[in-house]
Design a protein around this motif. Structure first.
Motif, PDB file in Angstrom:
ATOM      1  N   PRO A 182       1.096  -1.046   0.006  1.00 50.20           N
ATOM      2  CA  PRO A 182       0.255   0.021  -0.069  1.00 50.20           C
ATOM      3  C   PRO A 182       1.221   0.862  -0.111  1.00 50.20           C
ATOM      4  O   PRO A 182       1.937   1.052   0.672  1.00 50.20           O
ATOM      5  CB  PRO A 182      -0.926   0.198   1.322  1.00 50.20           C
ATOM      6  N   PRO A 183       0.473   2.592  -1.007  1.00 53.25           N
ATOM      7  CA  PRO A 183       1.314   2.969  -1.074  1.00 53.25           C
ATOM      8  C   PRO A 183       1.280   4.228   0.174  1.00 53.25           C
ATOM      9  O   PRO A 183      -0.056   3.896   0.730  1.00 53.25           O
ATOM     10  CB  PRO A 183       1.481   3.847  -2.360  1.00 53.25           C
ATOM     11  N   GLY A 184       2.187   5.048   0.230  1.00 50.35           N
ATOM     12  CA  GLY A 184       2.214   5.884   1.521  1.00 50.35           C
ATOM     13  C   GLY A 184       3.021   7.041   1.461  1.00 50.35           C
ATOM     14  O   GLY A 184       4.207   7.109   0.280  1.00 50.35           O
ATOM     15  N   LEU A 185       3.621   8.323   1.774  1.00 54.34           N
ATOM     16  CA  LEU A 185       4.359   9.318   1.816  1.00 54.34           C
ATOM     17  C   LEU A 185       5.600   8.551   1.660  1.00 54.34           C
ATOM     18  O   LEU A 185       6.269   9.453   1.045  1.00 54.34           O
ATOM     19  CB  LEU A 185       3.942   9.959   2.637  1.00 54.34           C
ATOM     20  N   GLY A 186       6.173   7.491   2.585  1.00 53.73           N
ATOM     21  CA  GLY A 186       7.493   6.822   2.695  1.00 53.73           C
ATOM     22  C   GLY A 186       7.872   6.506   0.667  1.00 53.73           C
ATOM     23  O   GLY A 186       8.982   7.103   1.202  1.00 53.73           O
TER      24      GLY A 186
END
Length: 128
Positions: free
Chosen positions: A59-63
């Motif tokens: 899952p994509p995140g700001l990291g």
């Protein structure tokens, strides 16, 4: 008499881009090493492309956005660019929200017509 293909790897020409596969989770400590890999793969290409396979990042995140932005910056400083392979729709949406644009493998690049699409048909043109 015919013979089969030669053993070993297929011939790859100089236009085949390098591929960097991102693992499921990338920590801040791994980013400098990944940037070094991008720079090394672009060394001497004069504006080449590194394909960044993001299919397994989860899952994509700001990291993830931070990692991709740093890789794009490293590629740009080396005279190249990053092209994404298999980005999740959520990742593409998040990239759009933060204002980052990446080429995506399999899509027509900006200013390039999509393959197999004829722009205009004149009456009387023969069918292909």
């Amino acid at each position: 008499m015919s013979s089969g293909p030669p053993p070993g790897l297929q011939i790859v020409d100089a236009t085949t881009p390098a591929v960097l596969v991102l693992p499921g989770t990338v920590t801040r400590d791994e980013v400098p090493r990944l940037c070094d890999e991008v720079r090394a793969q672009l060394e001497g290409t004069g504006g080449g492309v590194v394909v960044c396979d993001v299919a397994g990042i989860g899952p994509p995140g700001l990291g993830v956005i931070d990692v991709l932005a740093r890789l794009q910056l490293a590629a740009g400083r080396a005279g190249g660019r990053i092209r994404l392979r298999d980005p999740d729709p959520a990742l593409r949406a998040l990239l759009g929200l933060v204002g980052l644009a990446f080429d995506v493998e399999g899509e027509a690049e900006e200013g390039e017509p999509a393959g197999g699409v004829e722009e205009a048909v004149e009456p009387g043109d023969p069918a292909l």
